[in-house]
Design a protein around this motif. Structure first.
Motif, short mmCIF file in Angstrom:
data_model
loop_
_atom_site.label_atom_id
_atom_site.label_comp_id
_atom_site.label_asym_id
_atom_site.label_seq_id
_atom_site.Cartn_x
_atom_site.Cartn_y
_atom_site.Cartn_z
N GLN A 154 0.83 -1.21 0.00
CA GLN A 154 0.00 0.00 0.00
C GLN A 154 0.86 1.25 0.00
O GLN A 154 0.56 2.23 -0.69
CB GLN A 154 -0.94 0.01 1.20
N LYS A 157 -4.09 -7.92 -5.72
CA LYS A 157 -5.28 -7.46 -4.99
C LYS A 157 -5.23 -5.95 -4.73
O LYS A 157 -6.18 -5.22 -5.03
CB LYS A 157 -5.39 -8.21 -3.67
N LYS A 187 -7.07 -3.06 -7.03
CA LYS A 187 -8.10 -2.15 -6.50
C LYS A 187 -7.91 -0.75 -7.06
O LYS A 187 -8.89 -0.07 -7.42
CB LYS A 187 -8.04 -2.13 -4.98
N LYS A 188 -6.67 -0.31 -7.16
CA LYS A 188 -6.39 1.00 -7.74
C LYS A 188 -6.74 1.01 -9.23
O LYS A 188 -7.29 2.00 -9.75
CB LYS A 188 -4.91 1.36 -7.53
N ILE A 221 -9.05 -0.76 -10.65
CA ILE A 221 -10.51 -0.72 -10.73
C ILE A 221 -11.00 0.72 -10.61
O ILE A 221 -11.89 1.15 -11.35
CB ILE A 221 -11.14 -1.61 -9.64
N GLU A 222 -10.41 1.48 -9.70
CA GLU A 222 -10.77 2.89 -9.55
C GLU A 222 -10.45 3.67 -10.83
O GLU A 222 -11.22 4.55 -11.23
CB GLU A 222 -10.00 3.50 -8.37
N TRP A 277 -12.23 -9.30 -13.16
CA TRP A 277 -11.89 -7.90 -13.38
C TRP A 277 -12.02 -7.43 -14.83
O TRP A 277 -11.80 -6.24 -15.11
CB TRP A 277 -10.46 -7.63 -12.89
N HIS A 308 -13.94 -4.35 -15.44
CA HIS A 308 -13.35 -3.09 -15.00
C HIS A 308 -12.29 -2.58 -15.97
O HIS A 308 -11.58 -1.61 -15.65
CB HIS A 308 -12.73 -3.26 -13.62
#
Length: 256
Positions: free
Chosen positions: A76, A128, A132-133, A135-136, A182, A185
């Protein structure tokens, strides 16, 4: 669009785990040659820093970060720093890996757990959190590094590393699962399955068994410094926009 335009990576940003040496360095070099800005990370930053410095000769931005891919907080932190410095993450190459060779009946639990933790869990965690980033953002290319050892089973005289081969087979399924989840996305998830290349991890192995490997391979040779570049550029670029959930073996036919 001209076909050559499909393979250009100018303005893209790629994170390559374990990209300071071996196959990760070869992939990082290929992407930099295509115009991609490069982020290299590893538990030990020294080799990544040296490689990043050399990649700047291709007139791209390159930077190294310290990151243990088995620790979520470090991944992160890496993402936060990359977004601050580069603004986005277009490409993730999950390359970091390790090995522990031993007959199954003698494989210590510590060896099994180490390999699974880095090769599988580390790949999962990085995908993972960076996924997530992506996907944003609504876009991204993820390239997981499996192995020809994850596509076939070899006799012990060639390879006796059950943790490694099992982890790399699991990366294949992880790749397909992520691709299914995904795709909606705008994220493509594919894998490369390299064969035998002369790297720090394989040098002793190839000195002992290289002739046997080449005899088993249809092309009768092992990989060189350019063998993985084209496949990496294909999966990282717009040329593969309609490809997801696939495993591309770059192994001279060894996995046949």
């Amino acid at each position: 669009m001209n076909v050559l335009e499909l393979f250009k990576l100018e303005g893209k940003v790629a994170i390559i785990t374990g990209g300071g040496q071996g196959l990760g360095k070869q992939i990082a070099t290929a992407l930099a040659e295509a115009g991609c800005n490069i982020v290299l990370c590893s538990r030990k930053i020294e080799t990544c820093a040296d490689t990043a410095y050399r990649l700047m000769n291709y007139d791209v931005k390159a930077k190294a970060y310290k990151c243990d891919i088995t620790k979520e907080e470090e991944i992160q932190s890496l993402i936060d720093n990359v977004i601050k410095e580069f603004g986005k993450i277009d490409i993730l190459v999950n390359n970091s890996g390790t090995n522990w060779a031993a007959p199954v009946e003698e494989m210590p639990l510590v060896g099994w757990e180490k390999v699974i933790k880095v090769n599988l869990t580390g790949t999962f965690l990085t995908a993972k959190i960076i996924g997530k980033k992506m996907i944003e953002q609504g876009f991204g290319k993820i390239i997981n590094i499996s192995s020809c050892a994850g596509l076939r089973v070899d006799p012990p005289e060639i390879l006796d590393a059950v943790g490694y081969s099992t982890s790399k087979a699991a990366v294949v399924h992880l790749t397909k699962d992520l691709a299914m989840k995904w795709g909606k996305h705008g994220i493509n998830v594919n894998a490369l399955a390299p064969g035998y290349f002369p790297t720090k991890m394989t040098m002793a192995f190839l000195e002992e068994k290289g002739e046997m490997v080449m005899e088993r391979s249809p092309l009768k040779r092992i990989g060189d410094d350019n063998s993985l570049k084209g496949a990496a550029i294909f999966l990282a670029s717009d040329a593969s926009d309609f490809v997801t959930g696939q495993v591309l073996a770059v192994d001279g036919g060894f996995s046949l």
